[in-house]
Design a protein around this motif. Sequence first.
Motif, mmCIF file in Angstrom:
data_model
loop_
_atom_site.group_PDB
_atom_site.id
_atom_site.type_symbol
_atom_site.label_atom_id
_atom_site.label_comp_id
_atom_site.label_asym_id
_atom_site.label_seq_id
_atom_site.Cartn_x
_atom_site.Cartn_y
_atom_site.Cartn_z
ATOM 1 N N ASN A 99 0.719 -1.367 0.100
ATOM 2 C CA ASN A 99 -0.014 -0.433 0.310
ATOM 3 C C ASN A 99 0.902 1.452 -0.143
ATOM 4 O OD1 ASN A 99 -1.246 2.175 0.844
ATOM 5 N ND2 ASN A 99 -2.769 0.747 2.360
ATOM 6 N N LYS A 100 1.097 1.506 -1.136
ATOM 7 C CA LYS A 100 1.766 3.389 -1.673
ATOM 8 C C LYS A 100 1.169 4.391 -0.662
ATOM 9 C CE LYS A 100 -0.541 2.270 -5.366
ATOM 10 N NZ LYS A 100 -0.583 0.848 -6.086
ATOM 11 N N GLU A 101 -0.236 4.253 -0.579
ATOM 12 C CA GLU A 101 -0.460 5.247 -0.112
ATOM 13 C C GLU A 101 -0.038 5.291 1.609
ATOM 14 O OE1 GLU A 101 -5.181 5.797 -0.940
ATOM 15 O OE2 GLU A 101 -5.020 7.698 0.062
ATOM 16 N N ILE A 152 9.202 5.085 -14.046
ATOM 17 C CA ILE A 152 8.544 5.463 -14.957
ATOM 18 C C ILE A 152 8.436 4.311 -13.709
ATOM 19 C CG2 ILE A 152 6.823 4.299 -16.540
ATOM 20 C CD1 ILE A 152 9.067 4.965 -18.421
ATOM 21 N N LEU A 153 6.566 5.025 -12.846
ATOM 22 C CA LEU A 153 5.957 5.132 -11.585
ATOM 23 C C LEU A 153 4.784 4.151 -11.779
ATOM 24 C CD1 LEU A 153 8.177 6.616 -8.991
ATOM 25 C CD2 LEU A 153 9.215 4.290 -10.210
ATOM 26 N N ASN A 154 4.253 3.931 -13.149
ATOM 27 C CA ASN A 154 2.820 4.013 -12.896
ATOM 28 C C ASN A 154 2.605 3.053 -14.106
ATOM 29 O OD1 ASN A 154 0.294 4.788 -13.696
ATOM 30 N ND2 ASN A 154 0.035 4.004 -11.939
ATOM 31 N N GLY A 155 2.165 1.868 -13.811
ATOM 32 C CA GLY A 155 1.829 1.678 -15.218
ATOM 33 C C GLY A 155 0.641 0.933 -15.961
ATOM 34 N N THR A 156 -0.201 1.657 -15.388
ATOM 35 C CA THR A 156 -1.602 2.680 -15.607
ATOM 36 C C THR A 156 -0.820 3.750 -16.964
ATOM 37 O OG1 THR A 156 -3.325 1.830 -14.279
ATOM 38 C CG2 THR A 156 -4.033 3.202 -16.244
ATOM 39 N N THR A 157 -0.402 5.097 -16.873
ATOM 40 C CA THR A 157 -0.131 5.735 -16.987
ATOM 41 C C THR A 157 1.067 5.066 -18.348
ATOM 42 O OG1 THR A 157 1.419 6.446 -16.009
ATOM 43 C CG2 THR A 157 -1.012 7.161 -15.888
ATOM 44 N N TYR A 183 -4.542 -3.265 -14.211
ATOM 45 C CA TYR A 183 -3.984 -2.258 -13.724
ATOM 46 C C TYR A 183 -4.302 -1.602 -12.523
ATOM 47 C CZ TYR A 183 -1.096 -5.321 -17.284
ATOM 48 O OH TYR A 183 -1.093 -5.670 -18.625
ATOM 49 N N ALA A 184 -4.948 -0.902 -13.352
ATOM 50 C CA ALA A 184 -5.474 0.519 -12.704
ATOM 51 C C ALA A 184 -5.843 0.368 -11.261
ATOM 52 C CB ALA A 184 -6.491 1.411 -13.301
ATOM 53 N N GLU A 185 -6.122 1.334 -10.023
ATOM 54 C CA GLU A 185 -6.313 1.389 -9.521
ATOM 55 C C GLU A 185 -7.965 1.499 -8.891
ATOM 56 O OE1 GLU A 185 -4.472 1.811 -6.395
ATOM 57 O OE2 GLU A 185 -2.855 1.391 -7.966
ATOM 58 N N LYS A 186 -8.160 1.676 -8.020
ATOM 59 C CA LYS A 186 -10.122 0.761 -8.214
ATOM 60 C C LYS A 186 -10.639 2.489 -8.557
ATOM 61 C CE LYS A 186 -10.718 -1.404 -4.167
ATOM 62 N NZ LYS A 186 -10.293 -1.377 -2.452
ATOM 63 N N ASP A 195 -1.372 11.037 -8.301
ATOM 64 C CA ASP A 195 -0.742 10.491 -7.509
ATOM 65 C C ASP A 195 -0.265 9.274 -6.919
ATOM 66 O OD1 ASP A 195 -2.519 13.012 -6.743
ATOM 67 O OD2 ASP A 195 -4.196 12.181 -7.369
ATOM 68 N N ASP A 196 -0.713 7.606 -7.605
ATOM 69 C CA ASP A 196 0.263 7.245 -7.753
ATOM 70 C C ASP A 196 1.681 7.241 -8.107
ATOM 71 O OD1 ASP A 196 -0.289 4.468 -7.309
ATOM 72 O OD2 ASP A 196 1.144 4.369 -9.152
ATOM 73 N N SER A 197 1.906 7.900 -8.872
ATOM 74 C CA SER A 197 2.896 7.895 -9.292
ATOM 75 C C SER A 197 3.941 8.382 -7.845
ATOM 76 C CB SER A 197 4.002 9.126 -10.322
ATOM 77 O OG SER A 197 3.042 8.163 -11.461
HETATM 78 N N1 HSE Z 1 -2.318 1.578 -10.605
HETATM 79 C C1 HSE Z 1 -0.859 1.446 -9.983
HETATM 80 C C2 HSE Z 1 -0.414 1.407 -11.760
HETATM 81 C C3 HSE Z 1 -0.652 -0.241 -10.010
HETATM 82 O O1 HSE Z 1 -0.620 1.410 -12.252
HETATM 83 O O2 HSE Z 1 0.574 0.874 -11.956
HETATM 84 C C4 HSE Z 1 0.855 -0.989 -8.807
HETATM 85 O O3 HSE Z 1 0.713 0.110 -8.295
#
Ligand code: HSE
Length: 412
Positions: A99-101, A152-157, A183-186, A195-197
Amino acid sequence: MFVAVMGYGTVGSGVVELLYKNHDSIVKKSMQESLELKYILDLRDFPDSPYQDKFIKDFNIILNDPEVKIVVETMGGITFAYDYVKKLLLSGKSVVTSNKELVAEKGYELLCIAKEKNVNFLFEASVGGGIPIIRPITQCLAANEIDEIAGILNGTTNYILTKMITEQASFENALKNAQALGYAEKDPTADVEGDDSCRKICILASLCFGKHVYPKDVHTEGITKISLSDVAYANSWGGVIKLIAAAKRLDNGKITVTVGPAFVQNHSQLANVDDVFNAILVRGDAIGDVVFYGRGAGKMPTASAVVADVIDAAKHTLKKKNFGWDNAEENYVIDYREQTAALYVRGETDDKEGVIKLLNGEIGAVRVLSLEGAPENELAIITNPATEGELRDKIENIPGFTPKSVIRITDY
Ligand code: HSE
């Protein structure tokens, strides 16, 4: 030894699957006589699950069971996760989280409690999914002073940008596919708005530079404003657009931390990191540049990192792993406007020659980018590096020029 898993979503179900699939080798590597899953906490029902007998809905069963020594938190979010993890650590149980948050917002406090109680609080999966990065920074690169970390820390983007670059896909369609692939957050806003990155670079910056960095102190931009024409101009410049999270140590002891889209040159090691893959470049004073690459999101890659932490926690029951960082310090992260940056700017003008002259006079010689089929009134330029805030102000105040897009240029 017994383990519990809290949260049976994408990652939690992967953790359970992996604990059973590789059971024997996991037990052996943990140096315990046994390592068994005792509970899965989730408020939902999973009538078809093969692990029926493990499900519980009451957190206190885990908290009050002295046989459970390690608890995996894969619930996500802050409210319940923070309350539960704090109670578990205070009760003397080790916690492993993806849980990164939670780590970005409460990491310092939770690490302090873990230290006080001589238990482990581990979070390899919180950054880069399955990519080893927390342990390499704290152990393999421990001899270095880290100057910079960027990735590059976010897979979705990264998946969305890859589809925009290689297939000229629309942002909306690419996002739908990323969600379908898990891949995406809820709420994908946390992905696409950066924000995730941001949470992940806060964790890395805290680890690399030694003081807690909070998300609120990090200037964060997402990818929702990136257009296919910016993608095309990046190509004409000789690179690609990536969502880059970066932190850098300055000579005055402060640091810069930013998240935003950036032009990355084609020859950069980060340029060819595509789809859901993540990559993290660490610049150390002894090692130089080192890049960690792999699957940054998804069920089993993330479970891989979580279960490795479970094994590590089991191996370190008597003497906890000693790592962490100090409390945050005011004004330690400088305002992004004070950092040095070169910028790509795309805007509109009815007097290209006049505006280029004015830009050259105000901010030094700019490089003009050309693009076949671009609208007649469109002007795209690359600036030299300068103080970012001053650069932005001067460009915005050029008469007859309306900037539409401003993107940082990286030097790695
Ligand atoms: N939603 C995040 C991502 C999941 O796309 O990278 C992994 O933290």
